[in-house]
Design an enzyme around this catalytic site. Structure first.
Site, short mmCIF file in Angstrom:
data_model
loop_
_atom_site.label_atom_id
_atom_site.label_comp_id
_atom_site.label_asym_id
_atom_site.label_seq_id
_atom_site.Cartn_x
_atom_site.Cartn_y
_atom_site.Cartn_z
N ILE A 167 28.63 -2.80 -26.99
CA ILE A 167 29.53 -3.42 -26.00
C ILE A 167 28.65 -4.16 -25.00
CG2 ILE A 167 31.35 -2.99 -24.28
CD1 ILE A 167 32.25 -1.82 -26.87
N ARG A 209 29.06 19.52 -15.78
CA ARG A 209 28.42 20.03 -14.56
C ARG A 209 29.01 19.32 -13.35
NH1 ARG A 209 25.05 15.95 -16.66
NH2 ARG A 209 24.95 14.19 -15.21
N ARG A 253 22.13 6.36 -3.03
CA ARG A 253 21.10 7.38 -3.20
C ARG A 253 19.78 6.86 -2.64
NH1 ARG A 253 21.70 9.81 -9.31
NH2 ARG A 253 23.97 9.85 -9.43
N VAL A 280 25.82 14.43 -9.22
CA VAL A 280 25.22 13.97 -7.96
C VAL A 280 26.27 13.26 -7.10
CG1 VAL A 280 23.49 12.42 -6.94
CG2 VAL A 280 22.93 13.70 -9.01
N GLY A 307 19.93 7.34 -22.27
CA GLY A 307 19.23 6.15 -22.77
C GLY A 307 18.09 6.39 -23.75
N LYS A 355 22.22 5.28 -31.79
CA LYS A 355 22.10 6.28 -30.73
C LYS A 355 21.69 7.63 -31.30
CE LYS A 355 25.50 4.49 -27.44
NZ LYS A 355 26.75 4.76 -26.72
N GLU A 371 30.45 9.91 -23.12
CA GLU A 371 29.94 11.28 -23.13
C GLU A 371 30.74 12.10 -22.13
OE1 GLU A 371 25.78 11.30 -21.85
OE2 GLU A 371 25.31 9.84 -23.41
#
Ligand code: MV4
Length: 444
Positions: A203, A292, A336, A295, A165, A158, A288
């Protein structure tokens, strides 16, 4: 309390923030690009300031234009919404320098969580469960191979500057390692200007479950329960729900405590989200932290009975939070709707909305800036509406969502509504039996 808030965003979230400000008796300033002159937030805010051309780098990402707009309108705070400048360390700092309250994280918090390897290290030290892997950044391929031998394949490389991603590679064996390393570092360097890499055990078939937290200026931190965001495509969430069908009260309490520990470790102030991966054994690991409003925040509002934007504004103004945790008292789901053609590789479908009928009725909420005759510009994110429903069971939520989506009429453009309706009919989805891989194999 603030007298005037400038909303440094567009679309549904700008409208969402303006609505709460109105209810709080706070004046609002919308900022807009040349492409958003006729947008609803611009019409509804008390004042509106044009900040630049359509291209976001020249408008919604233009610090100087936005700060100038705040100064000429005498705004005492800026709400950044999500995306754009919401997790921009430099902008948060510039607001501070200009004596304007940034309704979001401090530059230090943004910095601490922006570097993923560093964030993981901080959380590990704080006792939050993390995925086994490298201790910080990898020095070279050899070190990576050594760690992979220890934790066993499959592993995942990563980018520390990553998220969403980019700069990520799954590695299944020693022979794949070098190629994966080279591809991931090149991608990360190009996308973030930082090719630092860390390594983790991969995972397989996890769930994405995140915990909403809130912290005030006095060190109180609480959690507001979880959201299951496993239904995603290319790292874009499609459907989110609470409670997670996978999470019982015992794990919720454990994850909630871990999220609070995470917040305490960095003296977190404001609204934040701690993302976890949950494996098939229901073990969970820190992934992570987002500093903020997200959505999908409305589903949390629906099940705890609080306006999260109002909470953000109050926290920023120095009002203490209640301090206790919240558990879902209902079931909520968000779909959405994007202006994209799901039958044509999700090709963006901007243009004029010729006919519009928004659904309504008991337990149905539509967060959207679209109106009949509105032209969706081609320059920005394609999300045009969020359908949020609330009911007393997951079965009822799914039925209500199907009812609401099938009432929605949006003519003139293509939308993802037909895809959403198909997912709601899928037996595995209905059974709550899905992982982040669900959309990879979904046929429609
Ligand atoms: C992982 C993983 C499996 N194992 N890490 C995707 C985006 C970034 N935030 C982290 N991601 C993942 N990290 C380990 N060790 C699987 C993913 C992942 C994923 C995570 C959440 C939601 C959707 C996903 C889709 C693909 C991969």
């Amino acid at each position: 309390m603030f007298k005037k808030i400038l909303i440094a965003n567009r679309g549904e979230i700008a409208l969402r923030v303006i609505r709460t400000c109105k209810e709080m008796g706070i004046k609002t300033v919308a900022v807009y690009s040349e492409a958003d002159q006729n947008s609803l937030p611009v019409k509804i805010a008390d004042e509106a300031v044009k900040i630049g051309p359509a291209k976001s780098t020249d408008s919604y990402l233009n610090y100087q234009s936005i700060l100038a707009a705040a100064e000429i309108t005498n705004a005492d705070a800026i709400h950044p919404g999500y995306g754009f400048l919401s997790e921009n360390e430099k902008f948060s700092e510039l607001c501070q320098d200009h004596g304007i309250k940034f309704i979001g994280a401090s530059p230090e918090m943004i910095h601490a969580m922006g570097d993923k390897s560093n964030a993981k290290d901080t959380m590990k030290k704080a006792g939050v469960p993390t995925i086994p892997g490298s201790d910080g950044l990898l020095k070279n391929i050899e070190e990576g191979l050594q760690i992979a031998k220890k934790i066993k394949y499959p592993v995942i490389l990563k980018a520390t500057a990553g998220g969403g991603g980019k700069g990520m590679r799954i590695v299944n064996s020693d022979s794949e390692f070098k190629d994966a390393w080279e591809k991931a570092t090149i991608e990360a360097k190009a996308a973030f200007g930082n090719d630092g890499m860390y390594l983790e055990k991969f995972i397989e078939e996890p769930r994405h479950v995140e915990i909403q937290i809130a912290g005030d200026q006095y060190g109180n931190i609480c959690h507001l329960s979880e959201r299951d965001c496993s239904i995603q495509r290319r790292h874009q969430k499609i459907i989110e729900e609470v409670p997670s069908p996978f999470i019982d009260e015992k794990i919720r309490a454990k994850m909630g405590e871990a999220a609070i520990q995470a917040g305490k470790a960095i003296n977190y102030e404001g609204l934040g989200t701690v993302e976890f991966l949950v494996d098939k054994n229901k073990d969970f690991y820190f992934m992570e932290m987002n500093t903020r409003i997200q959505v999908e925040h409305p589903i949390t509002e629906e099940v705890i009975g609080h306006d999260l934007v109002m909470e953000q504004v109050k926290i920023a103004a120095g009002i203490p939070i209640s301090g206790h945790n919240y558990h879902p008292n209902a079931f909520a789901m968000e779909c959405r709707i994007n202006a994209e053609d799901p039958f044509n590789n999700f090709r963006p479908s901007p243009g004029i909305i010729e006919t519009l009928h928004k659904p309504g009725g008991y337990g149905v909420r539509i967060d959207s800036h679209i109106y009949s005759g509105y032209t969706i510009p081609p320059y920005y994110d394609s999300m045009i509406a969020k359908v949020i429903v609330k009911a007393n069971s997951r079965e009822e939520v799914i039925k209500k969502m199907e009812r609401a989506l099938s009432e929605f009429v949006i003519e003139g453009i293509k939308t993802t509504t037909p895809l959403l309706l198909k997912i709601l009919k899928d037996p595995d989805f209905v059974a709550g039996n899905f992982t982040t891989k669900f959309m990879d194999t979904f046929e429609y």
